[in-house]
Design an enzyme around this catalytic site. Sequence first.
Site, PDB file in Angstrom:
ATOM      1  N   GLU A  58      -4.963 -14.970  -5.963  1.00  0.00           N
ATOM      2  CA  GLU A  58      -6.081 -15.064  -6.900  1.00  0.00           C
ATOM      3  C   GLU A  58      -5.853 -16.130  -7.959  1.00  0.00           C
ATOM      4  O   GLU A  58      -6.780 -16.843  -8.358  1.00  0.00           O
ATOM      5  CB  GLU A  58      -6.345 -13.719  -7.571  1.00  0.00           C
ATOM      6  CG  GLU A  58      -6.996 -12.680  -6.672  1.00  0.00           C
ATOM      7  CD  GLU A  58      -6.012 -11.965  -5.767  1.00  0.00           C
ATOM      8  OE1 GLU A  58      -4.791 -12.218  -5.896  1.00  0.00           O
ATOM      9  OE2 GLU A  58      -6.447 -11.163  -4.928  1.00  0.00           O
ATOM     10  N   HIS A 128      -8.935   0.363  -9.978  1.00  0.00           N
ATOM     11  CA  HIS A 128     -10.106  -0.274  -9.368  1.00  0.00           C
ATOM     12  C   HIS A 128     -11.402   0.042 -10.109  1.00  0.00           C
ATOM     13  O   HIS A 128     -12.476  -0.195  -9.573  1.00  0.00           O
ATOM     14  CB  HIS A 128     -10.266   0.190  -7.915  1.00  0.00           C
ATOM     15  CG  HIS A 128      -9.338  -0.483  -6.946  1.00  0.00           C
ATOM     16  ND1 HIS A 128      -7.973  -0.342  -7.007  1.00  0.00           N
ATOM     17  CD2 HIS A 128      -9.565  -1.296  -5.882  1.00  0.00           C
ATOM     18  CE1 HIS A 128      -7.417  -1.025  -6.016  1.00  0.00           C
ATOM     19  NE2 HIS A 128      -8.356  -1.618  -5.325  1.00  0.00           N
TER      20      HIS A 128
HETATM   21  C1  LIG Z   1      -3.966  -8.693  -5.768  1.00  0.00           C
HETATM   22  C2  LIG Z   1      -4.972  -8.031  -4.926  1.00  0.00           C
HETATM   23  N1  LIG Z   1      -5.871  -8.771  -4.277  1.00  0.00           N
HETATM   24  C3  LIG Z   1      -6.804  -8.202  -3.497  1.00  0.00           C
HETATM   25  C4  LIG Z   1      -6.844  -6.849  -3.350  1.00  0.00           C
HETATM   26  C5  LIG Z   1      -7.872  -6.193  -2.414  1.00  0.00           C
HETATM   27  N2  LIG Z   1      -7.145  -5.795  -1.191  1.00  0.00           N
HETATM   28  C6  LIG Z   1      -6.624  -4.574  -1.050  1.00  0.00           C
HETATM   29  S1  LIG Z   1      -5.687  -4.436   0.345  1.00  0.00           S
HETATM   30  C7  LIG Z   1      -5.997  -6.037   0.767  1.00  0.00           C
HETATM   31  C8  LIG Z   1      -5.372  -6.625   2.005  1.00  0.00           C
HETATM   32  C9  LIG Z   1      -3.888  -6.479   1.949  1.00  0.00           C
HETATM   33  O1  LIG Z   1      -3.312  -7.030   3.082  1.00  0.00           O
HETATM   34  P1  LIG Z   1      -1.789  -6.792   3.390  1.00  0.00           P
HETATM   35  O2  LIG Z   1      -0.972  -7.112   2.196  1.00  0.00           O
HETATM   36  O3  LIG Z   1      -1.474  -7.531   4.632  1.00  0.00           O
HETATM   37  O4  LIG Z   1      -1.652  -5.222   3.630  1.00  0.00           O
HETATM   38  P2  LIG Z   1      -2.380  -4.372   4.750  1.00  0.00           P
HETATM   39  O5  LIG Z   1      -3.702  -3.977   4.192  1.00  0.00           O
HETATM   40  O6  LIG Z   1      -2.483  -5.200   5.958  1.00  0.00           O
HETATM   41  O7  LIG Z   1      -1.501  -3.182   4.934  1.00  0.00           O
HETATM   42  C10 LIG Z   1      -6.838  -6.647  -0.155  1.00  0.00           C
HETATM   43  C11 LIG Z   1      -7.322  -8.028  -0.070  1.00  0.00           C
HETATM   44  C12 LIG Z   1      -5.895  -6.097  -4.057  1.00  0.00           C
HETATM   45  N3  LIG Z   1      -5.872  -4.764  -4.002  1.00  0.00           N
HETATM   46  N4  LIG Z   1      -4.963  -6.704  -4.830  1.00  0.00           N
END
Ligand SMILES: Cc1ncc(C[n+]2csc(CCOP(=O)(O)OP(=O)(O)O)c2C)c(N)n1
Lengths: 320, 320, 322, 322
Positions: A58, A128
């Site tokens: 971000e 959130h």
């Molecule tokens: C800093 C941040 N950016 C965006 C989000 C929204 N978000 C929650 S989970 C996610 C994807 C996370 O991907 P990953 O780290 O690969 O974990 P996975 O969901 O695949 O277990 C996003 C974009 C967030 N919670 N925190």
Amino acid sequence: MTLLSYAKAMNRALADALEADPAVCVFGEDVGAGLAGLTPGLQQRFGAGRVVDVPLSEQAFTSAGIGAALNGMRPVIELQIPSLLFLVFEQLANQAHKFSLMTGGQARVPLTVVVPGSGSRSGWAGQHSDHPYGLFAHVGIKTLAPATPTDAYGLLSSAIRDDDPVVLFAPAGALGVREDVTAPLVPVPIGAARVHRAGSDVTVVAVGHLVHQALAVAEELAGEASVEVLDPRTLYPLDRAALVESLGRTGRLVVVDDSNRFAGFAAEVLAVAAEECRLLAPPRRVTRPDGAVLPFALALDRALQPDAEQLRDAIRAVLK
Amino acid sequence: MTLLSYAKAMNRALADALEADPAVCVFGEDVGAGLAGLTPGLQQRFGAGRVVDVPLSEQAFTSAGIGAALNGMRPVIELQIPSLLFLVFEQLANQAHKFSLMTGGQARVPLTVVVPGSGSRSGWAGQHSDHPYGLFAHVGIKTLAPATPTDAYGLLSSAIRDDDPVVLFAPAGALGVREDVTAPLVPVPIGAARVHRAGSDVTVVAVGHLVHQALAVAEELAGEASVEVLDPRTLYPLDRAALVESLGRTGRLVVVDDSNRFAGFAAEVLAVAAEECRLLAPPRRVTRPDGAVLPFALALDRALQPDAEQLRDAIRAVLK
Amino acid sequence: MSLPHLADPAGRYRTMRLIRSFEELALEWVRSGLVVGGTHPYSGQEAVAVGVCAALDPADQLTSTHRGHGHVLAKGADPGRLLAELLGRVGGLNGGRGGSMHAADFSLGILGANGIVGAGAPIAVGAAWAAQRRGEPTVVASFFGDGALNQGVLLESLNLASIWRAPVVFVCENNGYATTLPAASAVGGSACGRAAAFGIPAETVDGMDVEAVRAAAGRAVERARSGGGPSFLECLTYRFEAHHTMERRFRLSYRAAEEVASWRERDPLATDLPEAAAIDLEVAELLAAAAGFALASAEPDPATATDHLYASGLRPRSGAAL
Amino acid sequence: MSLPHLADPAGRYRTMRLIRSFEELALEWVRSGLVVGGTHPYSGQEAVAVGVCAALDPADQLTSTHRGHGHVLAKGADPGRLLAELLGRVGGLNGGRGGSMHAADFSLGILGANGIVGAGAPIAVGAAWAAQRRGEPTVVASFFGDGALNQGVLLESLNLASIWRAPVVFVCENNGYATTLPAASAVGGSACGRAAAFGIPAETVDGMDVEAVRAAAGRAVERARSGGGPSFLECLTYRFEAHHTMERRFRLSYRAAEEVASWRERDPLATDLPEAAAIDLEVAELLAAAAGFALASAEPDPATATDHLYASGLRPRSGAAL
Ligand SMILES: Cc1ncc(C[n+]2csc(CCOP(=O)(O)OP(=O)(O)O)c2C)c(N)n1
Ligand SMILES: Cc1ncc(C[n+]2csc(CCOP(=O)(O)OP(=O)(O)O)c2C)c(N)n1
Ligand SMILES: [Mg+2]
Ligand SMILES: [Mg+2]
């Protein structure tokens, strides 16, 4: 009758902006899939080079938006969660906001940040559910919180055309609002409030989704009092003239604002009223508590947000 | 006579805390060298394992402070520049502040963040001159702004002992203040205001270094009016009782606050006054402008900070 | 077309000398109180700014740092206007609004020094992305120190540049210290290793040798311009002065005298150019004129303090509104 | 002494089954509206949580993610209390204050799931640093996804752990996607390459094979415990379900059906343990009891909504104060 939803209105504003100006582009997570409701269909229509799926960085992609803006683009940044605004606070408050003055007017940063779904979405819990618009207003970044589909269209359109950074909060509680739209959708000027309901006994300043709650309560109390519902729409810069004009007629003030009480938007409204108006009764705020963190359990989450009963009580209190 | 400087008082508070409690530790940039004035001599005395020079990774080391706090430490984080608070806003507002509630009381985060030299240091320009205490107060993090050496000692001591995260602003404009200290230095309770000067005509609420300006103006106007100078010391939680008590006597309010006007600390004071007190005249704020960015040139920098003349004018205005 | 003033060895020497002399004058002005707030002197690192800018075209851009005078001058900013900026005068690059840490000249592609360590890198990436999207040949050089290697936003930016194949040249000026903190104890792994880990070609060069820097920067610029994406240069260099002019007050001893001396022996300005003496004289004259310009420039009117706060022209409410 | 419930293959299978069945029940409860807000199902990734926790001692700690149920259960949290947490009941791990994304049990060293991607890593580093300072043998495992590899704070944390030689095991669950974004297009370079670049030993393991994960985690934990500093494990894995239960509404197609199918064939729960069927039955019973506990737990009283906001006991002013 065309029922336009709030989300669809924002989507259309963005589509129209992308269509009208090649400088407009979008950076965000999952914007291709349109997960947050702002961008469905836009990557297909305008390409992945203009509606850009970005990695979970971000800070970098927000500042990349600044860099692109310095080079003539008008980037729209979508953040999936209101608290991601905390993560990019440095980028917005210390970089984007300061470039113009610090460069002596050489630079402009026409960057729009949109949070589709600010405030509590039931069950998303403490990290959130924030509504941190007051932070941006304090810092001096233009801060918008449209309540209706037409205002969502109009303010997002204006934000994208504005030469300064703008943060637009689309409250989760408003995303489901639908409106029967007959007139063409047009930009809404930044800094102009809207009287949703005229009244003569008390002015209720309501923010975002709470405008609808305020209208319902005003209707309900119609037999008791004539309630004016004023939607600032733009939280900063505040339409002080509209506020002062309304208070000049009603002499009574209640602010309903779904953010933390201490030094929040409602505090500013009360301060302006105290400085510039002669009120007939002490004003009231209906807000989240000081320092609120929304608990997960639904009943607790709800307990910390302004509700209709609190608003009714506050209106009655100022009428006493 | 022992003249104690503000910086030395903070240094002593930290030394005493390190001495008294092995859980206390310090993370910061150049803390070994003591560049910011808070830590001189402490690494030599307590070791580089407790007074820790960290890489330029504010987000990670602030959150590492959270992790250490979760494991029983009482870390003090020193940030060299007020705007670095923007950089760690996520860590403070979304992590440290929320741990206790979100875990249902399982966790506490006794973390103290100190900015030695907040606000304008002449010639440091736009990105180094902020006074963003209102942001933390809005979010609900305990926020301190001591004005004098004894209060700096006392509030820093209390902050370190507190079980919640605390942000302490040591205004650059106060760092040079010296005080003739006779009584032993003791903790000052968080949440307790201090009346620096009693008066009966008008209450001037002054924050941080502006307490001294307010005292000078009060003195100067002594022939005209009896000015009470109230220093909240703790900005959040605000000592509302002290404020209401003072306004109950004076009925007139001026707030002088070196931060942005819109939805700042001063707005909250006016809001509380409007809700809880009957004022005899509209209150006044003397602040930075809305959305202020301090320009580099000294005359411009000064022009955006509250000055004595503005304070005099405001006092006279509420007395009219 | 490369920058004309850096096209030959004499031009590069001349610009390095200009930077050095500028910094010496700035130091004097800080000491005498003319410059308020102090500066972060660039002396010792001249070969980096000049070597990199020698590989750039006029339309190329850069982002700079708190230690920015060298970058700004190397790209061609007017020394008189930079001095006026340090004085906070209306004739300054930023009209006196920015000061040392925010000097910018957008007409020359100088997107600004920056007071926050690491903050320039993502701006460079975004600027480069925008240029690339529009099919412009612009390359953006992003300068930063070894301290910035530990900033999250800079590391994020390396990744973003990598996956976007953005035309950026990341220039790490490794002068061994972030204020008092030795890079050796702060940087796990290595600078180039980090860049490489994000998929960015990286090389280490002698940052005291302007021609070595220029050669490496030339390869990086060429790669960026031809669509090959970002590159990373670690320039090993040294600052000859304190971190910041304010440091004198502290009498710090984080650098051994021998260490300073041994780097001073490798002064990038050491040259056997026959015209060096003449150039030095020319630079001295130029700087005298620049100083004259700066000192003659007017102080800004306090009534204009919020000018440019909003590019849209919004005027903020005063802090003493009644 | 390692975690007793993970001490042998049957225990590890049992815990993986518990996680899977838990997630199936949670999904049901989300669909029926019992669980408000939805969850991020861990199904498919069980071998990672269980393999890593099998290498931990009871006093070791962990930080978790938005997809945290597996980590929390693997470390030994009570499934009934976790279910009650998902329901927002007072008997929940967090008294119903945290929900799925913030489940914590400090008595078991579970320092909390976290709603912000990457946010757990520096907390783990600080927790580990504190333990190390006090001479405690604690090791902290920090779980995160491939998406977190692009978060600045996580990258900063790798460096901090490296220079501090903090006893942390960084566990990257690379399930190929961050929501809809393929890791292949988001992560420049490689996961292990990044860790190595910060000076951290890194290895990639088959995240569908609990014994392989356990072996690698064992090496990492041993290194951490013996003062060898942090390690990094990239576990190649896959989530069998949607990113979040809400995803169903969108009918997204970012993963090819064949891809999902091929990973499902490598289900970490596939086993030839003779006692598997018995264990499955046992787990079903256990989970039924857990569900009963959760459903019987009381709803919190709205009057307690700001309880625990301040550990010091400060009570915040109400939002409707008159
Ligand atoms: C800093 C941040 N950016 C965006 C989000 C929204 N978000 C929650 S989970 C996610 C994807 C996370 O991907 P990953 O780290 O690969 O974990 P996975 O969901 O695949 O277990 C996003 C974009 C967030 N919670 N925190
Ligand atoms: C994010 C951030 N942290 C801290 C500071 C304060 N600060 C300014 S310069 C500096 C040291 C920078 O070191 P380096 O990046 O190596 O550059 P150098 O000063 O050596 O040129 C510090 C700590 C800052 N401006 N920004
Ligand atoms: Mg350096
Ligand atoms: Mg993933």
